[in-house]
Design a protein around this motif. Structure first.
Motif, short mmCIF file in Angstrom:
data_model
loop_
_atom_site.label_atom_id
_atom_site.label_comp_id
_atom_site.label_asym_id
_atom_site.label_seq_id
_atom_site.Cartn_x
_atom_site.Cartn_y
_atom_site.Cartn_z
N MET A 278 0.84 -1.17 0.00
CA MET A 278 0.00 0.00 0.00
C MET A 278 0.89 1.24 0.00
SD MET A 278 -2.74 1.16 2.89
CE MET A 278 -2.27 2.74 3.52
N LYS A 279 0.51 2.18 -0.82
CA LYS A 279 1.25 3.44 -0.91
C LYS A 279 0.32 4.58 -0.51
CE LYS A 279 3.42 6.45 -4.27
NZ LYS A 279 3.61 6.74 -5.67
N ILE A 280 0.83 5.52 0.27
CA ILE A 280 0.05 6.70 0.60
C ILE A 280 0.10 7.63 -0.61
CG2 ILE A 280 -0.16 8.71 2.11
CD1 ILE A 280 1.16 7.02 4.31
N PRO A 281 -1.06 7.96 -1.18
CA PRO A 281 -1.07 8.78 -2.40
C PRO A 281 -0.90 10.27 -2.07
CG PRO A 281 -3.30 8.29 -1.75
CD PRO A 281 -2.40 7.54 -0.79
N GLU A 282 -0.60 11.05 -3.10
CA GLU A 282 -0.50 12.50 -2.94
C GLU A 282 -1.89 13.13 -2.87
OE1 GLU A 282 2.02 14.25 -5.88
OE2 GLU A 282 3.69 12.92 -5.42
N THR A 283 -2.86 12.50 -3.55
CA THR A 283 -4.25 12.93 -3.49
C THR A 283 -5.14 11.70 -3.48
OG1 THR A 283 -4.51 13.06 -5.90
CG2 THR A 283 -3.85 15.09 -4.77
N ILE A 284 -6.35 11.88 -2.96
CA ILE A 284 -7.33 10.80 -3.00
C ILE A 284 -8.71 11.42 -3.13
CG2 ILE A 284 -7.52 10.61 -0.49
CD1 ILE A 284 -7.83 7.48 -1.12
N LYS A 285 -9.53 10.80 -3.96
CA LYS A 285 -10.89 11.29 -4.18
C LYS A 285 -11.86 10.43 -3.38
CE LYS A 285 -13.75 13.05 -7.87
NZ LYS A 285 -13.86 13.26 -9.31
N VAL A 286 -12.66 11.09 -2.54
CA VAL A 286 -13.65 10.40 -1.72
C VAL A 286 -14.94 11.19 -1.76
CG1 VAL A 286 -14.21 9.53 0.59
CG2 VAL A 286 -11.82 9.60 -0.15
N GLY A 287 -16.02 10.55 -2.14
CA GLY A 287 -17.32 11.21 -2.18
C GLY A 287 -17.36 12.43 -3.08
N GLY A 288 -16.62 12.37 -4.17
CA GLY A 288 -16.61 13.47 -5.13
C GLY A 288 -15.66 14.60 -4.76
N LEU A 289 -14.98 14.50 -3.63
CA LEU A 289 -14.03 15.53 -3.20
C LEU A 289 -12.61 14.99 -3.32
CD1 LEU A 289 -15.82 16.64 0.10
CD2 LEU A 289 -15.93 17.76 -2.15
N THR A 290 -11.70 15.82 -3.79
CA THR A 290 -10.31 15.42 -3.90
C THR A 290 -9.52 16.03 -2.75
OG1 THR A 290 -10.48 15.29 -6.30
CG2 THR A 290 -8.26 15.40 -5.38
N PHE A 291 -8.98 15.16 -1.91
CA PHE A 291 -8.18 15.57 -0.76
C PHE A 291 -6.70 15.49 -1.11
CE2 PHE A 291 -12.17 14.24 1.03
CZ PHE A 291 -12.37 15.08 2.12
N LYS A 292 -5.95 16.52 -0.75
CA LYS A 292 -4.49 16.51 -0.90
C LYS A 292 -3.92 15.90 0.37
CE LYS A 292 -0.51 19.35 -1.88
NZ LYS A 292 0.00 20.69 -2.18
N VAL A 293 -3.03 14.94 0.22
CA VAL A 293 -2.41 14.27 1.36
C VAL A 293 -1.02 14.87 1.56
CG1 VAL A 293 -1.68 12.07 2.34
CG2 VAL A 293 -3.68 12.16 0.83
N ILE A 294 -0.79 15.38 2.76
CA ILE A 294 0.46 16.07 3.07
C ILE A 294 1.13 15.39 4.27
CG2 ILE A 294 1.50 18.27 3.69
CD1 ILE A 294 -1.15 19.57 2.64
N ILE A 295 2.39 15.02 4.10
CA ILE A 295 3.17 14.47 5.20
C ILE A 295 3.90 15.65 5.86
CG2 ILE A 295 4.96 12.82 5.89
CD1 ILE A 295 2.47 11.53 4.54
N VAL A 296 3.70 15.81 7.16
CA VAL A 296 4.29 16.94 7.88
C VAL A 296 5.18 16.43 9.01
CG1 VAL A 296 2.40 18.51 7.33
CG2 VAL A 296 2.29 17.17 9.42
N ASP A 297 6.13 17.26 9.40
CA ASP A 297 7.02 16.90 10.51
C ASP A 297 6.28 16.93 11.84
OD1 ASP A 297 9.33 16.43 9.01
OD2 ASP A 297 9.79 18.57 8.95
N ASP A 298 5.34 17.88 11.96
CA ASP A 298 4.63 18.06 13.22
C ASP A 298 3.25 18.65 12.94
OD1 ASP A 298 4.11 18.28 15.94
OD2 ASP A 298 5.26 20.13 16.18
N LEU A 299 2.25 18.18 13.65
CA LEU A 299 0.90 18.72 13.49
C LEU A 299 0.64 19.87 14.47
CD1 LEU A 299 -1.32 15.56 12.95
CD2 LEU A 299 -0.91 17.41 11.34
N GLU A 300 1.67 20.65 14.70
CA GLU A 300 1.61 21.78 15.63
C GLU A 300 1.21 21.32 17.02
OE1 GLU A 300 -0.67 22.84 12.62
OE2 GLU A 300 1.18 23.13 11.52
N ASP A 301 0.22 21.92 17.62
CA ASP A 301 -0.15 21.60 19.00
C ASP A 301 -1.18 20.48 19.10
OD1 ASP A 301 1.53 23.52 20.06
OD2 ASP A 301 0.05 25.09 19.76
N ASP A 302 -1.41 19.78 18.01
CA ASP A 302 -2.41 18.71 17.99
C ASP A 302 -1.82 17.43 18.58
OD1 ASP A 302 -4.55 17.08 17.40
OD2 ASP A 302 -4.87 17.99 15.45
N LYS A 303 -2.62 16.70 19.32
CA LYS A 303 -2.15 15.46 19.93
C LYS A 303 -2.36 14.25 19.03
CE LYS A 303 -2.80 17.11 24.58
NZ LYS A 303 -1.74 16.97 25.51
#
Length: 90
Positions: A1-26
């Motif tokens: 399985m590969k994590i894609p750069e984008t994925i379409k779900v329910g007619g919406l195209t989501f951009k998938v971004i790998i980040v170093d940190d999600l800021e203050d999110d747990k």
């Protein structure tokens, strides 16, 4: 399985971004419906794949609670991992 750069779900195209940190999110991943982005915190590859599947279940049904989403994501990840010939075209 590969994590894609984008994925379409329910007619919406989501951009998938790998980040170093999600800021203050747990959490290790977050879906933003306003910007149509899925951010996944950089980690071991297997954990990032699981986080990606977790977010996919959120995009498919926003009524699922966290417990249900996590259960579905773990189950699907195990099926994909245990059956590479089916999912990776091997």
């Amino acid at each position: 399985m590969k994590i894609p750069e984008t994925i379409k779900v329910g007619g919406l195209t989501f951009k998938v971004i790998i980040v170093d940190d999600l800021e203050d999110d747990k959490s290790s991943a977050r879906t933003n419906y306003q910007t149509l982005t899925i951010k996944i915190e950089k980690a071991k590859e297997e954990f990032m794949k699981l986080a990606f599947l977790h977010e996919m279940f959120h995009t498919m049904n926003s009524e699922f609670d966290e417990e249900k989403v996590e259960s579905l994501a773990v189950s699907l990840f195990q099926i994909i991992t245990d059956n590479p010939k089916i999912f990776n075209g091997e």
